[in-house]
Design a protein around this motif. Sequence first.
Motif, PDB file in Angstrom:
ATOM      1  N   SER A 346       0.841  -1.202   0.000  1.00  0.00           N
ATOM      2  CA  SER A 346       0.000   0.000   0.000  1.00  0.00           C
ATOM      3  C   SER A 346       0.874   1.249   0.000  1.00  0.00           C
ATOM      4  CB  SER A 346      -0.929   0.004   1.212  1.00  0.00           C
ATOM      5  OG  SER A 346      -0.179   0.006   2.423  1.00  0.00           O
ATOM      6  N   GLN A 347       0.270   2.348  -0.458  1.00  0.00           N
ATOM      7  CA  GLN A 347       1.005   3.606  -0.601  1.00  0.00           C
ATOM      8  C   GLN A 347       1.317   4.215   0.760  1.00  0.00           C
ATOM      9  OE1 GLN A 347      -1.021   7.236  -2.210  1.00  0.00           O
ATOM     10  NE2 GLN A 347       0.378   6.918  -3.927  1.00  0.00           N
ATOM     11  N   LEU A 348       2.526   4.728   0.906  1.00  0.00           N
ATOM     12  CA  LEU A 348       2.951   5.401   2.129  1.00  0.00           C
ATOM     13  C   LEU A 348       3.654   6.703   1.741  1.00  0.00           C
ATOM     14  CD1 LEU A 348       3.489   5.598   5.200  1.00  0.00           C
ATOM     15  CD2 LEU A 348       5.575   4.248   4.811  1.00  0.00           C
ATOM     16  N   ILE A 349       2.979   7.815   1.955  1.00  0.00           N
ATOM     17  CA  ILE A 349       3.590   9.122   1.686  1.00  0.00           C
ATOM     18  C   ILE A 349       4.114   9.648   3.020  1.00  0.00           C
ATOM     19  CG2 ILE A 349       3.273  11.424   0.745  1.00  0.00           C
ATOM     20  CD1 ILE A 349       0.895  10.352  -0.817  1.00  0.00           C
ATOM     21  N   GLU A 350       5.397   9.953   3.073  1.00  0.00           N
ATOM     22  CA  GLU A 350       6.031  10.367   4.318  1.00  0.00           C
ATOM     23  C   GLU A 350       6.547  11.796   4.198  1.00  0.00           C
ATOM     24  OE1 GLU A 350       9.288   7.760   4.509  1.00  0.00           O
ATOM     25  OE2 GLU A 350       8.120   5.934   4.859  1.00  0.00           O
ATOM     26  N   ASN A 351       6.405  12.536   5.289  1.00  0.00           N
ATOM     27  CA  ASN A 351       7.164  13.777   5.430  1.00  0.00           C
ATOM     28  C   ASN A 351       8.391  13.437   6.256  1.00  0.00           C
ATOM     29  OD1 ASN A 351       7.588  16.475   7.328  1.00  0.00           O
ATOM     30  ND2 ASN A 351       7.283  16.878   5.161  1.00  0.00           N
ATOM     31  N   VAL A 352       9.582  13.623   5.684  1.00  0.00           N
ATOM     32  CA  VAL A 352      10.817  13.087   6.253  1.00  0.00           C
ATOM     33  C   VAL A 352      11.822  14.211   6.490  1.00  0.00           C
ATOM     34  CG1 VAL A 352      12.624  11.339   5.972  1.00  0.00           C
ATOM     35  CG2 VAL A 352      10.423  11.047   4.838  1.00  0.00           C
ATOM     36  N   THR A 353      12.539  14.079   7.597  1.00  0.00           N
ATOM     37  CA  THR A 353      13.750  14.881   7.805  1.00  0.00           C
ATOM     38  C   THR A 353      14.912  13.916   7.969  1.00  0.00           C
ATOM     39  OG1 THR A 353      12.614  16.722   8.857  1.00  0.00           O
ATOM     40  CG2 THR A 353      14.947  16.492   9.320  1.00  0.00           C
ATOM     41  N   ILE A 354      15.897  14.041   7.095  1.00  0.00           N
ATOM     42  CA  ILE A 354      17.095  13.193   7.145  1.00  0.00           C
ATOM     43  C   ILE A 354      18.257  14.071   7.576  1.00  0.00           C
ATOM     44  CG2 ILE A 354      18.653  11.699   5.848  1.00  0.00           C
ATOM     45  CD1 ILE A 354      16.324  11.132   3.946  1.00  0.00           C
ATOM     46  N   SER A 355      18.923  13.691   8.653  1.00  0.00           N
ATOM     47  CA  SER A 355      20.043  14.464   9.187  1.00  0.00           C
ATOM     48  C   SER A 355      21.295  13.611   9.212  1.00  0.00           C
ATOM     49  CB  SER A 355      19.740  14.958  10.607  1.00  0.00           C
ATOM     50  OG  SER A 355      18.577  15.770  10.631  1.00  0.00           O
ATOM     51  N   VAL A 370      13.643  10.930  10.479  1.00  0.00           N
ATOM     52  CA  VAL A 370      12.408  11.021  11.257  1.00  0.00           C
ATOM     53  C   VAL A 370      11.281  11.290  10.268  1.00  0.00           C
ATOM     54  CG1 VAL A 370      11.208  12.219  13.126  1.00  0.00           C
ATOM     55  CG2 VAL A 370      13.699  11.955  13.215  1.00  0.00           C
ATOM     56  N   PHE A 371      10.245  10.445  10.285  1.00  0.00           N
ATOM     57  CA  PHE A 371       9.207  10.597   9.274  1.00  0.00           C
ATOM     58  C   PHE A 371       7.826  10.394   9.885  1.00  0.00           C
ATOM     59  CE2 PHE A 371      10.223   6.099   9.238  1.00  0.00           C
ATOM     60  CZ  PHE A 371       8.989   5.481   9.119  1.00  0.00           C
ATOM     61  N   ARG A 372       6.850  10.954   9.184  1.00  0.00           N
ATOM     62  CA  ARG A 372       5.464  10.852   9.606  1.00  0.00           C
ATOM     63  C   ARG A 372       4.604  10.476   8.405  1.00  0.00           C
ATOM     64  NH1 ARG A 372       2.027  15.532  12.833  1.00  0.00           N
ATOM     65  NH2 ARG A 372       0.490  14.125  13.763  1.00  0.00           N
ATOM     66  N   ASP A 373       3.625   9.627   8.658  1.00  0.00           N
ATOM     67  CA  ASP A 373       2.719   9.197   7.601  1.00  0.00           C
ATOM     68  C   ASP A 373       1.755  10.337   7.276  1.00  0.00           C
ATOM     69  OD1 ASP A 373       0.974   8.020   5.885  1.00  0.00           O
ATOM     70  OD2 ASP A 373       0.280   6.461   7.276  1.00  0.00           O
ATOM     71  N   ILE A 374       1.870  10.894   6.070  1.00  0.00           N
ATOM     72  CA  ILE A 374       0.970  11.974   5.654  1.00  0.00           C
ATOM     73  C   ILE A 374       0.140  11.533   4.449  1.00  0.00           C
ATOM     74  CG2 ILE A 374       2.480  13.796   6.540  1.00  0.00           C
ATOM     75  CD1 ILE A 374       3.346  14.267   3.597  1.00  0.00           C
ATOM     76  N   THR A 375      -0.029  10.221   4.304  1.00  0.00           N
ATOM     77  CA  THR A 375      -0.749   9.722   3.135  1.00  0.00           C
ATOM     78  C   THR A 375      -2.157  10.305   3.067  1.00  0.00           C
ATOM     79  OG1 THR A 375       0.507   7.660   3.318  1.00  0.00           O
ATOM     80  CG2 THR A 375      -1.427   7.647   1.888  1.00  0.00           C
ATOM     81  N   GLN A 376      -2.928  10.116   4.137  1.00  0.00           N
ATOM     82  CA  GLN A 376      -4.293  10.630   4.145  1.00  0.00           C
ATOM     83  C   GLN A 376      -4.311  12.153   4.119  1.00  0.00           C
ATOM     84  OE1 GLN A 376      -6.994   8.757   3.717  1.00  0.00           O
ATOM     85  NE2 GLN A 376      -5.527   7.056   3.517  1.00  0.00           N
ATOM     86  N   LYS A 377      -3.367  12.739   4.821  1.00  0.00           N
ATOM     87  CA  LYS A 377      -3.283  14.202   4.825  1.00  0.00           C
ATOM     88  C   LYS A 377      -3.029  14.718   3.419  1.00  0.00           C
ATOM     89  CE  LYS A 377      -0.455  17.997   6.595  1.00  0.00           C
ATOM     90  NZ  LYS A 377       0.714  18.379   7.431  1.00  0.00           N
ATOM     91  N   HIS A 378      -2.145  14.016   2.705  1.00  0.00           N
ATOM     92  CA  HIS A 378      -1.818  14.446   1.355  1.00  0.00           C
ATOM     93  C   HIS A 378      -3.030  14.329   0.432  1.00  0.00           C
ATOM     94  CE1 HIS A 378       1.113  15.288  -1.853  1.00  0.00           C
ATOM     95  NE2 HIS A 378       0.359  14.505  -2.599  1.00  0.00           N
ATOM     96  N   LEU A 379      -3.767  13.218   0.586  1.00  0.00           N
ATOM     97  CA  LEU A 379      -4.937  13.028  -0.260  1.00  0.00           C
ATOM     98  C   LEU A 379      -6.024  14.049   0.054  1.00  0.00           C
ATOM     99  CD1 LEU A 379      -5.163   9.134  -0.224  1.00  0.00           C
ATOM    100  CD2 LEU A 379      -4.251  10.611  -2.031  1.00  0.00           C
ATOM    101  N   LYS A 380      -6.133  14.410   1.308  1.00  0.00           N
ATOM    102  CA  LYS A 380      -7.150  15.385   1.702  1.00  0.00           C
ATOM    103  C   LYS A 380      -6.730  16.810   1.389  1.00  0.00           C
ATOM    104  CE  LYS A 380      -8.939  12.653   5.578  1.00  0.00           C
ATOM    105  NZ  LYS A 380      -9.058  12.596   7.059  1.00  0.00           N
TER     106      LYS A 380
END
Length: 828
Positions: A346-355, A370-380
């Motif tokens: 399934s699709q997983l859209i992440e907002n990521v910070t790579i340090s 450090v990442f967060r699932d923004i899949t639904q947020k992105h679709l909305k």
Amino acid sequence: MAPHTLPPSLTELLEVSGIALTIADGEQPGCPLIFVNKGFEQLTGYDREEVLGRSCRLLQTGDADPEANHRLHRAIEERTQLTLTLQNRRKDGTRFDSELMLAPLYSQEGHCYLISAQRDINEQHRSRTRWRIQGRLLEQLSAQAPGVLFQYRQWPNGQGNFPYISPRLADYCGIERDALQQDAEALLARIAPADRQQLRDALACSATSLRLWQRAFRYHHPTRGLRWLECAAMPTRLANGGTLWHGYLTDVTARKLATERMALAETVFDSTHDGILVTDADKRIIDVNPAFTQLTGYSAEEALGRTPHLLSSGKHDAQFYTSLFTTVHQQGYWTGDIWNVRKDGSQLIENVTISAIHDVQGTITHYIAVFRDITQKHLKQARLERRAIYDPLTSLFNRDHFGGALENLLSGLSYTGIGVAVLFIDLDDFKPINDTYGHAAGDEALVMIAQRLKQQTRSTDLVARLGGDEFVIALAGMRSAEKAEKVAFKILDDLISPISLRNEHSITLSASVGVAYTEDSQFAANALIAAADSAMYEAKSQGKNRVAMSQRHPSDGYDLYTRLQNALEQEELALFYQPILSLADERIVSFEALVRWHHPDQGLLAPHHFIDIVNHSSLERAYSTWLVHQAARTAQCFQARHMAVTVSINVTRDQVESGQLAEDMAQARKRHALASPFLNVEVVETAQFHDIDLAHNQLQQARRLGAQIALDDFGSGVSSLTYASQLPIDIVKIDQAVIRHLVERPQQRRFVSGIIDMAHAMQRIVLAEGVETPEQLDVLRHMGCDMAQGFLIGHPMPSDELEAHYLAGTAQLLYPLALQAHSTRPEA
């Protein structure tokens, strides 16, 4: 008795072991020896027969100490007593130092004899020298060793002292050691009460068992605050029943704090809802947290040893990842959205910070994501953005967006000098359409009306549906009210044309149009809309299906707006400055600029009395320019005096997204010849930017122009570190509401410490605001917080007081200003 013959009894008496005794004839030339004992033979290596009759000075070297030889020669000639240290020579030629005592002795006949006694002092001298050298060596070792060596003696009555304690005691404990050699209480009294009793109990147990005593305890250092010390000592029993410990004391504060932070960081790592993965320098996964498994479906065992590519969706090409890590290597981190897939596909859209994590040599050792699932947020997001801007039925702008867009048109009037007209349109008697043909037909009619309005306007105009059968149009670039009225009649003519519905019915509508026109940028958008609305009702009252022009000036918010405009022009607005302290070197590194209004009638007003009017009107542009230039002028005062001190300002979303901030900074930097950095730009944590990518780019531009970016009020809103990482943040500013109960609430301390550790992991500086007590400052310092701000450090002060207190060089400063690296200017 012949002069040179001694009685046997006297000869036996003079045979003293370890002392060389001689008797010389003081009346004969050269004072020949007439007697030497066995001690002389042992000391010099000469047999008695070899020296009798020879001069009493036969052992002297004559070249070592001329002064000593001269004194001996004079004593012999003058027949006087003498004691001195003299260098002599044995029979085999070796030299030795002897202590010589010489005295004259006269017989009954008046014959003078010289009696001497001497002993070898070399061995005794060597022992004392060796003891002094060893003592100095021990003292040097004690002074250089990273700890304190000591002897602690406790008498049977419980009293104690330190017979010996090494010089580093002053560094570790802040106490001079002379006092402790008499009484140990001065040191024991500074141990934390709970630890002090445990320490005494452990001492008593060690004294009884004569086993190693080892404890770690908290110690209140006079200047460095609470420290952790560790002690280990071995006891021995004294003859009087007391105990003497030989031990070692060292400061383990850093180790203790590191252990606590590691435990806390591990707790944060395991409990955060954001996914975290850590890789080595070769991008092989070495650790993941539970949230990673929950978000991706991969267990830790499945992920370890693999690369993050296991999540790849194929939507990003190699160039994307190359660019990503180029940014990481150049800036230390990268933030953005990545399209991945979960284990189940399934699709997983992440907002990521790579340090990137570096060692002390600057070499990259690890990467942390450090990442967060923004899949639904992105679709909305697309739906929400469209809903926030457009009317869902007609696809015209909605009321909220129209108001903001109209504000922008009005703000441009101060530059263009051309007017703006608002047309308020209400369809006449629209309700019968719904009643006769149904609501679907009514909606169809509204859609067709919207299309006609769009066709009759230009791309630079704004067309919106306010709700029901009300529409509004903003005509940009209108040179007169008459021109606007002509456009209104043209639109009305088009609206009254018959409309063919899909149900084959044809309807004809009419409308009432109100027009409000202005060339003055001071009018607020809602005031202009209200004026057009009022004119529309005037048109209806005149019989409908007509155009009416507003005959009055909009006045909603006019008085305060005009007063604020005058305040800017008459320099009634001013900045007050509150210092910001660096906890690393106890110096002031920045001042936050807080705006105040010197109102001629109401006195000094805080921002909440007026700032909303400024930020939501055409005054925002002038205010932004004023704010940046005022702060830059103050920053220039610091730089001119070689101070590494910046000025912090609070900016709005519109200042950033419009590019106004970057434009003002470029002008200020050039005008005041400023070096970077000179500003700290603070954006509020809860600010919701319309376009996060645009905001990111604008803030990056501000960085290039000499700004550090701070995320203000962190911890007071609902955003997470993931949201904070979407912007190029340099400083995370913890809100004062979070700091308020820091000392008395352990839960609050854990929360703040977690923020600090996570921010440091993302290479952000941490600033705590609202610090009002020394206890809060001590807790923050021990947590590793970088900077602090609050009434404890200093109250906000106007610019003249700032200069008098910090820059005049006459005040005694609790915290001095930070100096530029190359500056050697003396402190005030």
